[in-house]
Design a protein around this motif. Structure first.
Motif, PDB file in Angstrom:
ATOM      1  N   GLY A 104       0.784  -1.228   0.000  1.00  0.00           N
ATOM      2  CA  GLY A 104       0.000   0.000   0.000  1.00  0.00           C
ATOM      3  C   GLY A 104       0.811   1.271   0.000  1.00  0.00           C
ATOM      4  N   VAL A 130      -0.563   5.016  -1.146  1.00  0.00           N
ATOM      5  CA  VAL A 130      -0.662   6.064  -0.132  1.00  0.00           C
ATOM      6  C   VAL A 130       0.056   7.325  -0.585  1.00  0.00           C
ATOM      7  N   SER A 169      -2.074   9.045  -3.100  1.00  0.00           N
ATOM      8  CA  SER A 169      -3.256   9.644  -2.473  1.00  0.00           C
ATOM      9  C   SER A 169      -2.890  10.891  -1.685  1.00  0.00           C
ATOM     10  N   LEU A 170      -1.759  10.853  -0.993  1.00  0.00           N
ATOM     11  CA  LEU A 170      -1.322  12.035  -0.242  1.00  0.00           C
ATOM     12  C   LEU A 170      -1.051  13.200  -1.181  1.00  0.00           C
ATOM     13  N   THR A 194       5.585  14.747   0.246  1.00  0.00           N
ATOM     14  CA  THR A 194       6.238  13.659   0.971  1.00  0.00           C
ATOM     15  C   THR A 194       7.745  13.707   0.748  1.00  0.00           C
ATOM     16  N   TRP A 197       0.336   3.776  14.244  1.00  0.00           N
ATOM     17  CA  TRP A 197      -0.321   3.076  13.135  1.00  0.00           C
ATOM     18  C   TRP A 197      -0.109   1.578  13.336  1.00  0.00           C
ATOM     19  N   LEU A 202       0.594   0.216   4.626  1.00  0.00           N
ATOM     20  CA  LEU A 202       0.373   1.658   4.737  1.00  0.00           C
ATOM     21  C   LEU A 202      -0.952   2.112   4.143  1.00  0.00           C
ATOM     22  N   GLN A 203      -1.560   1.275   3.321  1.00  0.00           N
ATOM     23  CA  GLN A 203      -2.803   1.700   2.681  1.00  0.00           C
ATOM     24  C   GLN A 203      -3.845   2.030   3.744  1.00  0.00           C
ATOM     25  N   LEU A 214      -3.470   4.991   5.438  1.00  0.00           N
ATOM     26  CA  LEU A 214      -2.880   6.078   6.222  1.00  0.00           C
ATOM     27  C   LEU A 214      -3.346   7.438   5.713  1.00  0.00           C
ATOM     28  N   ASP A 215      -3.530   7.564   4.395  1.00  0.00           N
ATOM     29  CA  ASP A 215      -4.031   8.823   3.851  1.00  0.00           C
ATOM     30  C   ASP A 215      -5.440   9.126   4.345  1.00  0.00           C
ATOM     31  N   HIS A 216      -6.194   8.061   4.639  1.00  0.00           N
ATOM     32  CA  HIS A 216      -7.560   8.231   5.143  1.00  0.00           C
ATOM     33  C   HIS A 216      -7.561   8.955   6.487  1.00  0.00           C
TER      34      HIS A 216
END
Length: 770
Positions: free
Chosen positions: A577, A581, A584-585, A592, A675, A680-681, A683-685
């Motif tokens: 993920g 992520v 998405s970020l 990043t 976390w 990691l998928q 985390l942006d949520h």
């Protein structure tokens, strides 16, 4: 107010039962300094003034170190010195303030919540049925005022209204009077005070007018106040319980009994009877009863309750298993390492409770505003009554009632804590724990994230791809030396060497150098393992050119005083993920940066693969902190994500710090959030939820402000009847709570399963160099 002197002479036998060891182990834990901490549920807390009174009273008792109570969840944490004061004395002190403390355990909390629900429902039903009756009598009297009514019938209807309204006011309205009395005792007016004044005033004035035979009666308004406000509080409580059911759901994952393996076979014992080093058989489809390590060769574990990941994860012999996670494969055996309050499950419950108990600055600000607002309401009501007494005395009383009720700042006080509480629980169910007050508020403003590489963007399942040694050193001996040195490290790289530990190789005087590596002594020779500069720091660097070779893999070097001994090429797997992520970020406007202590080539390769905004290699902990300060000086709100000891400085300095659940204890201790997921998928949520939370907080505050700005002039000018005021105030509070509960329905995209872990054996792909 209870003071320390009265406690010494007060009998405590009623509370002594909570001091029995078997009871205390469920809700009391001992700290390193010898003090004790108890998790409590405090009944009767309805607002910030209640928590203030408890915290103020107990803080004056010698031996009490801290006491914190969340007015929204009624959960508290009490820390005290058992050498100076007993738990029973402290519980009695809370009880003397007219609150009822009890241990915060899963069963006790559920029982208490169910009891509260039943009592609240009874009060609501009594108020509802009575209100309908009183309202029907009031309608008849209103009709008689226009069309004419016999005085004896009117008097009879007033008496009947009095008889029906009295139990409603006394029984259903009791919580409001109790809360108001407590706030007056502590000289800190709470939200119950204006409500109690309105209900009590309407009821008493109506009784006087009934027997005097003059004036208006307000039994219908009093019963409506009680019904509407009780209904609102019932729905608010139901919303809180639904939003805060994480710890109950986690606790319910634990089985009641376990199958302990003994020399004579198997025995079924209670989970609380398990001890460290017990061997336990876990059947298929049953949850692991304690934290421990897997004794079977392999297992499939469903960790969805902790991480939010729906697919089961492969575990191998020696891997850690967590209490409450589900054995989704065949029956396996495990060795117990931690039980009861020491398990990860219990720690997560405490973290969630702590996050809910701590009040962010914005919440404390609204609490202070609401407290001042209550005093202002009383003043405005008095002035309104005085003015209307001069203008139209017959309407003065009902207008004062309307002012008291319509302007009660319940919506203002709920606006912020309701949203934060729901959001914190929502994130916890997705595997993201908010540990510190204010972190959620700061998460909403993050626009830059610094990622560590190993163990963060890459997973912890590293493998040794290549071993290159100098002349006279075998791969096996080099691996044995490296494994002996790495045995004292919790770094993900250290785990890649553990499978190659040699029984006859032991290291001593091992020193961990954050950002460098490890050094220690084996057979009276000093060895250093880590990156090239660190490993060769005290050597003559012989055979350097023969062992050094550029690679996209991470390279670890082993050296002694004569020079390099071996080079290990470590193969890293991208954490599931990670790429999604990062994309998405970027889509939501968050830049990043990769900051790693690794060599430039593997760092640049990973940054290119993930399309990161920037990357920095060969960074020591102080270099990462310097980078962070540089970004912050450019008006960037920076979050740091890491997992190792070398990440602790940057985690401590970031606007928001996020530690990986698989990382070191020091990193987690330095972090605002943890976390738990293996990938990691999602985390942006977290950042989307934080931003949504702040939008809802602003909406709630705007609604509360707009409501009071509109309602106060209408009430002061007599444009609102008392029953309309009760309905308006109830609806405003309910709207705020329902708006906050929308956060609980936010769902992240489906999370794919993390790849199964594997332990790769070292391979000497090249012969020893001549």
């Amino acid at each position: 107010m209870t003071d320390s002197c009265s406690l010494k002479t007060t009998p405590v036998q009623n509370w002594a039962s909570f001091e029995r060891p078997a009871v205390m182990q469920e809700f009391v834990r001992q700290m390193e300094d010898g003090t004790l901490v108890a998790d409590l549920l405090v009944h009767g807390v309805t607002c910030a003034a209640c928590t203030w009174s408890i915290e103020t009273a107990l803080s004056k008792i010698p031996g009490v170190i801290s006491i914190e109570v969340n007015p929204l969840t009624t959960r508290g944490q009490l820390q005290w010195d058992p050498k100076q004061v007993r738990l029973a004395e402290l519980l009695r002190a809370i009880a003397e303030l007219k609150y009822r403390p009890m241990p915060f355990t899963s069963k006790a909390t559920q029982d208490a919540a169910e009891e509260q629900r039943r009592v609240a429902l009874r009060r609501l039903l009594v108020a509802g049925l009575g209100m309908m009756q009183v309202t029907s009598y009031a309608v008849a009297m209103y009709a008689g005022a226009f069309q004419g009514m016999d005085p004896e019938i009117e008097y009879f209807l007033r008496l009947i209204s009095l008889l029906v309204a009295t139990p409603i006011v006394i029984y259903s309205g009791a919580p409001f009077f109790q809360g108001a009395w407590r706030s007056l005792q502590q000289l800190r007016p709470g939200m119950d005070l204006p409500v109690a004044l309105a209900i009590g005033g309407a009821w008493l004035a109506s009784i006087w007018n009934t027997y005097a035979g003059t004036g208006e009666v307000y039994f219908d308004s009093a019963t409506m106040f009680v019904f509407f406000l009780s209904g609102t509080r019932y729905l608010e409580a139901a919303g809180r319980h639904r939003a805060l059911d994480l710890t109950h759901a986690l606790a319910q994952q634990l089985p009641c009994t376990a199958l302990r393996v003994t020399a004579s076979g198997q025995e079924e014992v209670g989970v609380m009877e398990l001890e460290t080093d017990d061997e336990v058989l876990v059947p298929a489809g049953v949850a692991f009863p304690a934290d421990g390590v897997l004794c079977s060769d392999s297992a499939r574990v469903d960790e969805s309750m902790l991480t939010g990941e729906s697919m089961s994860i492969a575990r191998q012999r020696g891997d850690a298993v967590i209490a409450g996670t589900l054995n989704s494969g065949d029956a396996v055996t495990m060795k117990v390492r931690k039980t009861g309050p020491d398990t990860v499950l219990a720690q997560i419950g405490r973290l969630v409770t702590q996050a809910g108990r701590e009040r962010p600055p914005l919440v404390e600000l609204t609490d202070r505003i609401a407290s001042v607002f209550v005093a202002a309401i009383i003043f405005v009501a008095i002035m309104t009554g005085f003015v209307w007494w001069q203008i139209e005395p017959s309407r003065a009383f009902e207008i004062v009632l309307s002012v008291l009720v319509v302007t009660c700042p319940c919506a203002l006080a709920l606006a912020t804590p309701a949203a934060f509480t729901v959001a914190t629980s929502r994130l916890a169910r997705d595997g993201f724990l908010v540990r510190r007050a204010g972190a959620l508020q700061r998460l909403a403003h993050i626009n830059h994230i610094i990622f560590d590489k190993t163990g963060t963007l890459t997973d912890n399942r590293l493998s040794i791809d290549t071993v290159v040694t100098r002349t006279g050193v075998t791969c096996e001996s080099a691996l044995g030396i490296a494994a002996a040195l790495e045995s004292s490290s919790g770094h993900p790289i250290a785990r890649a060497f553990r499978a190659h530990a040699a029984l006859d190789t032991h290291a001593r005087r091992i020193t961990v150098v954050p950002g460098g590596g490890l050094c220690g002594w084996i057979d009276n020779r000093e060895y250093r393992i880590g990156h090239l500069d660190f490993a060769c720091q005290n050597t003559r660097r012989e055979n350097l050119s023969a062992l050094i070779e550029e690679s996209d893999n991470r390279q670890v070097y082993l050296a002694d005083e004569h020079g390099l001994v071996a080079r290990f090429d470590i193969a890293e797997n991208l954490r599931a993920g990670a790429a999604a992520v990062i994309r998405s970020l970027a889509d939501i406007g968050i830049n990043t940066t990769l900051a790693s202590g690794d060599q430039p080539r593997p760092v640049n390769a990973l940054a290119t693969r993930l399309h990161l905004s920037a990357c920095h290699a060969a960074m020591l902990p102080e270099d990462k902190l310097k980078l962070l300060r540089q970004l912050q000086s450019q008006q960037q709100n920076v979050a740091a994500v890491g997992d190792g000891i070398n990440d602790s400085p940057v985690l401590a300095g970031a606007n928001v710090s996020i530690a990986m659940g698989s990382g070191s204890a020091i990193a987690q201790h330095s972090a605002d959030c943890v976390w738990l997921g293996e990938q990691l998928q999602g985390l942006d949520h977290v950042f989307l939820v934080a931003r949504k939370t702040m939008r809802i907080v602003k909406q709630n505050l705007l609604w509360a402000l707009a409501y009071n700005v509109l309602a106060i002039p209408l009430a002061v000018t007599g444009s609102i009847e008392p029953w309309m005021a009760a309905l308006g105030m109830s609806l405003s509070s309910l709207i705020v709570m329902l708006n906050a509960l929308r956060l609980g329905r936010i769902t992240a995209a489906a999370v794919p399963a993390a790849p199964a872990s594997s332990v790769a054996s070292a391979c000497c792909s090249k012969p020893a160099l001549p």
